[in-house]
Design an enzyme around this catalytic site. Structure first.
Site, PDB file in Angstrom:
ATOM      1  N   GLY A 126       1.221   7.085  -6.460  1.00  9.43           N
ATOM      2  CA  GLY A 126       0.273   6.267  -5.736  1.00  9.43           C
ATOM      3  C   GLY A 126      -0.281   7.005  -4.528  1.00  9.43           C
ATOM      4  O   GLY A 126       0.366   7.883  -3.968  1.00  9.43           O
ATOM      5  N   SER A 127      -1.501   6.656  -4.119  1.00 10.23           N
ATOM      6  CA  SER A 127      -2.039   7.197  -2.872  1.00 10.23           C
ATOM      7  C   SER A 127      -1.438   6.431  -1.698  1.00 10.23           C
ATOM      8  O   SER A 127      -0.704   5.470  -1.876  1.00 10.23           O
ATOM      9  CB  SER A 127      -3.563   7.072  -2.868  1.00 10.23           C
ATOM     10  OG  SER A 127      -4.112   7.931  -3.833  1.00 10.23           O
ATOM     11  N   GLY A 128      -1.767   6.886  -0.491  1.00 13.44           N
ATOM     12  CA  GLY A 128      -1.205   6.245   0.701  1.00 13.44           C
ATOM     13  C   GLY A 128      -0.041   7.024   1.287  1.00 13.44           C
ATOM     14  O   GLY A 128       0.528   6.623   2.299  1.00 13.44           O
ATOM     15  N   HIS A 129       0.348   8.149   0.625  1.00 17.66           N
ATOM     16  CA  HIS A 129       1.463   8.974   1.099  1.00 17.66           C
ATOM     17  C   HIS A 129       0.982  10.330   1.613  1.00 17.66           C
ATOM     18  O   HIS A 129       1.766  11.266   1.720  1.00 17.66           O
ATOM     19  CB  HIS A 129       2.470   9.203  -0.030  1.00 17.66           C
ATOM     20  CG  HIS A 129       2.919   7.953  -0.699  1.00 17.66           C
ATOM     21  ND1 HIS A 129       3.519   6.937   0.007  1.00 17.66           N
ATOM     22  CD2 HIS A 129       2.841   7.533  -1.977  1.00 17.66           C
ATOM     23  CE1 HIS A 129       3.805   5.949  -0.835  1.00 17.66           C
ATOM     24  NE2 HIS A 129       3.395   6.273  -2.041  1.00 17.66           N
ATOM     25  N   ASP A 141       5.519   5.114 -12.040  1.00 16.24           N
ATOM     26  CA  ASP A 141       5.355   6.566 -12.116  1.00 16.24           C
ATOM     27  C   ASP A 141       6.149   7.133 -13.281  1.00 16.24           C
ATOM     28  O   ASP A 141       5.652   7.968 -14.044  1.00 16.24           O
ATOM     29  CB  ASP A 141       5.831   7.236 -10.814  1.00 16.24           C
ATOM     30  CG  ASP A 141       4.856   7.024  -9.663  1.00 16.24           C
ATOM     31  OD1 ASP A 141       3.703   6.648  -9.923  1.00 16.24           O
ATOM     32  OD2 ASP A 141       5.252   7.236  -8.507  1.00 16.24           O
ATOM     33  N   LYS A 199       8.442  11.121  -8.730  1.00 14.74           N
ATOM     34  CA  LYS A 199       9.293  10.308  -7.861  1.00 14.74           C
ATOM     35  C   LYS A 199       9.778   9.086  -8.655  1.00 14.74           C
ATOM     36  O   LYS A 199       9.043   8.526  -9.467  1.00 14.74           O
ATOM     37  CB  LYS A 199       8.528   9.849  -6.617  1.00 14.74           C
ATOM     38  CG  LYS A 199       8.015  11.012  -5.781  1.00 14.74           C
ATOM     39  CD  LYS A 199       7.485  10.577  -4.416  1.00 14.74           C
ATOM     40  CE  LYS A 199       6.332   9.619  -4.466  1.00 14.74           C
ATOM     41  NZ  LYS A 199       5.169  10.091  -5.255  1.00 14.74           N
ATOM     42  N   HIS A 226       6.504   2.337   0.517  1.00 16.58           N
ATOM     43  CA  HIS A 226       5.451   1.460  -0.004  1.00 16.58           C
ATOM     44  C   HIS A 226       5.276   0.205   0.839  1.00 16.58           C
ATOM     45  O   HIS A 226       4.801  -0.808   0.341  1.00 16.58           O
ATOM     46  CB  HIS A 226       5.736   1.088  -1.454  1.00 16.58           C
ATOM     47  CG  HIS A 226       5.666   2.270  -2.363  1.00 16.58           C
ATOM     48  ND1 HIS A 226       6.780   2.911  -2.819  1.00 16.58           N
ATOM     49  CD2 HIS A 226       4.609   2.950  -2.849  1.00 16.58           C
ATOM     50  CE1 HIS A 226       6.413   3.939  -3.575  1.00 16.58           C
ATOM     51  NE2 HIS A 226       5.098   3.984  -3.605  1.00 16.58           N
TER      52      HIS A 226
END
Lengths: 198, 332
Positions: free
Chosen positions: B54-57, B110, B105, B220
């Site tokens: 996911g994006s945001g990391h 994922d 991860k 998250h």
């Protein structure tokens, strides 16, 4: 067997009754299932009209690709399920090729998702449908009869999830809240087989 | 009224960020739009490393594409797995015929989408192996059938060290074995001083009362595993580090690589203080600090807080850590 018409009827049922699936998911999950499914079927329609596939294998490849392009958990699992239909049906739909494809397909979903019958997931409809197709192939039943039996078996399997406590999938996070709610993934599988013969 | 963020339309957030990344680093990365993935501008004849999630990391994972680290990264929507097709396309773009290592991860979406992509790529004739990163000690010891420990900041060490080995010409089997060894030698714990806010949302993902911090958070925006009273950095760092030392069985004479990681809204001064306290804590145990990475590398949007990762090191891992790297977010 006109597989493109089959997929068309399946997409029409989801269009018509997608909100019911979302409501089930709202009760037992996070409430976006019907929306995701409709978006996957939008891609299915786009792929079919762009590629204009001429064989059952090519029709199911277009369907599989559309689902694999959809996020979430059920999208890719359905994508891999349909992919086995694409591989197994090839140029011609026979009761034997359907039985083989559906058996490989439920095996792939069980392996990837880790769910078994009784876990309150799409697998609860996929496995009995594959078994019904295999039984029909053993008897040498025609395709129409085999698909009717598969649809009935998938429907019974989907209904059986109502009484279950979820062990896998999104509903497993909400425990007892999901008891009494039919699994929307299993219901989708039942509608898929019903669309073959309606 | 949404919280103020530098966003146009939240739906275009990730795509626009990728455009910005490419404009900033045209010599390092190429961003592919549909499906979305990032590959090296100049590819090398070696085992390829592909990661994503996911994006945001950010800067994980797109900021780690370049020489000595990843060959491709696959960003999903914010906090949502990329699709199997995105990953398959990135694998195909990264592969140079030497095989591809997927660095994943441990999150349900994922794991599923990378596993499916690996099967699709195998059908395409590509040799694929996977390293599953599960370093978050906060989610250890769950019952059977649970998803297990989450993957967090140790993924940076896996990408850096495996990237160096691949650059040195290691085989796919060797790079995969190295990845597994790093995963089994690394653990992470995190705490949050304040939650993060999703783009377009009007409030953070959870509320913290005055005087309390959230302990054992993931990346998250989800709740952690418990609340603790707010305290000086020295005490908080010791609370994070103690269980890591115990889990890895570290003692006098052992050496570690440490990652002090900001979760998105924590200042560099704070992170340096955290590292000071961590170094002092390890000194007190006779554990030698081999190398340190201090900064925001695996973030949870704008979460305030930090994570500490300890990786049991040896001369081989340390040498690979020191090998040259040139990516948008990590360069030496």
């Amino acid at each position: 067997m006109d597989t493109r018409a089959w997929i068309g009827r399946f997409a029409a049922v989801i269009d018509e009754r997608g909100a019911e699936l979302t409501e089930l998911d709202r009760l037992a999950g996070d409430g976006d299932y019907g929306t995701n499914l409709r978006s996957a079927l939008g891609r299915v329609r786009a792929n079919l009209s762009a590629e204009n596939p001429s064989t059952p294998g090519a029709v199911f490849t277009a369907v599989s690709n559309a689902f694999l392009n959809t996020g979430g958990t059920s999208g890719p699992l359905f994508g891999m399920w349909f992919r086995e239909f694409a591989k197994g049906l090839g140029d011609e739909v026979t009761t034997r090729s359907l039985a083989t494809a559906a058996t490989e397909a439920e095996g792939t979903v069980r392996r990837l998702g880790g769910a078994e019958v009784g876990h309150k997931t799409m697998v609860d409809a996929m496995v009995p449908a594959a078994r019904a197709l295999s039984d029909a192939a053993e008897r040498g039943a025609p395709v129409e009869t085999a698909l009717k039996e598969a649809a009935a078996a998938a429907d019974t399997g989907a209904r059986s999830t109502e009484a279950l406590l979820a062990k896998r999938g999104r509903a497993s996070y909400v425990g007892e809240h999901a008891r009494g709610v039919v699994d929307p993934g299993a219901l989708t599988v039942a509608w898929f087989f019903a669309a073959a013969v309606s | 009224m949404a919280v103020r963020q530098l966003v146009n339309d939240p739906d275009d957030f990730v795509r626009e960020a990728l455009e910005g990344l490419q404009r900033a680093h045209p010599d390092l990365v190429r961003c592919h739009d549909d499906p979305a993935y990032v590959v090296r501008a100049r590819q090398a004849d070696k085992v390829a490393l592909v990661s994503g999630g996911g994006s945001g990391h950010e800067p994980l994972h797109t900021g780690f594409v370049g020489t000595g680290m990843l060959d491709a990264a696959v960003p999903g929507a914010v906090f949502a797995s990329p699709t199997a097709f995105q990953i398959r396309a990135a694998i195909g773009a990264a592969d140079r015929g030497r095989g591809v290592l997927l660095i994943v991860k441990n999150y349900t979406g994922d794991v599923l989408n990378f596993r499916i992509a690996a099967e699709l790529a195998a059908d395409d004739g590509i040799d694929v192996r996977t390293v599953l990163v599960d370093d978050d000690l906060a989610t250890d010891g769950q019952e059977d059938g649970a998803p297990g420990r989450r993957g967090t900041a140790a993924v940076v060490a896996v990408e850096k060290i495996c990237g160096a080995a691949a650059e040195n010409g290691a085989s796919l089997d060797e790079v995969a074995a190295l990845g597994d060894r790093i995963v089994s030698s690394a653990r992470t714990m995190a705490l949050a001083l304040a939650a993060c806010t999703q783009p377009g949302q009007d409030r953070p993902s959870f509320d913290l009362p005055d005087g309390e911090i959230e302990f054992g958070v993931g990346i998250h925006g989800e709740h952690g595993v418990g609340r603790r009273p707010f305290a000086p950095a020295r005490e908080l760092v010791a609370e994070l580090a103690k269980p890591l030392v115990a889990a890895l069985g570290l003692g006098r004479g052992d050496q570690v690589i440490t990652i002090v990681n900001g979760l998105g809204a924590t200042h560099g001064l704070e992170l340096s203080v955290v590292h000071r306290e961590l170094a002092g804590f390890l000194d007190g145990l006779g554990v030698r600090l081999s190398r340190s990475l201090v900064g925001a590398y695996v973030t949870a949007l704008d979460m305030r807080g930090c994570s500490i990762t300890l990786l049991r090191a040896d001369d081989e891992l340390t040498a690979l850590w020191d090998a040259p790297v040139r990516t948008p977010a990590l360069t030496w």
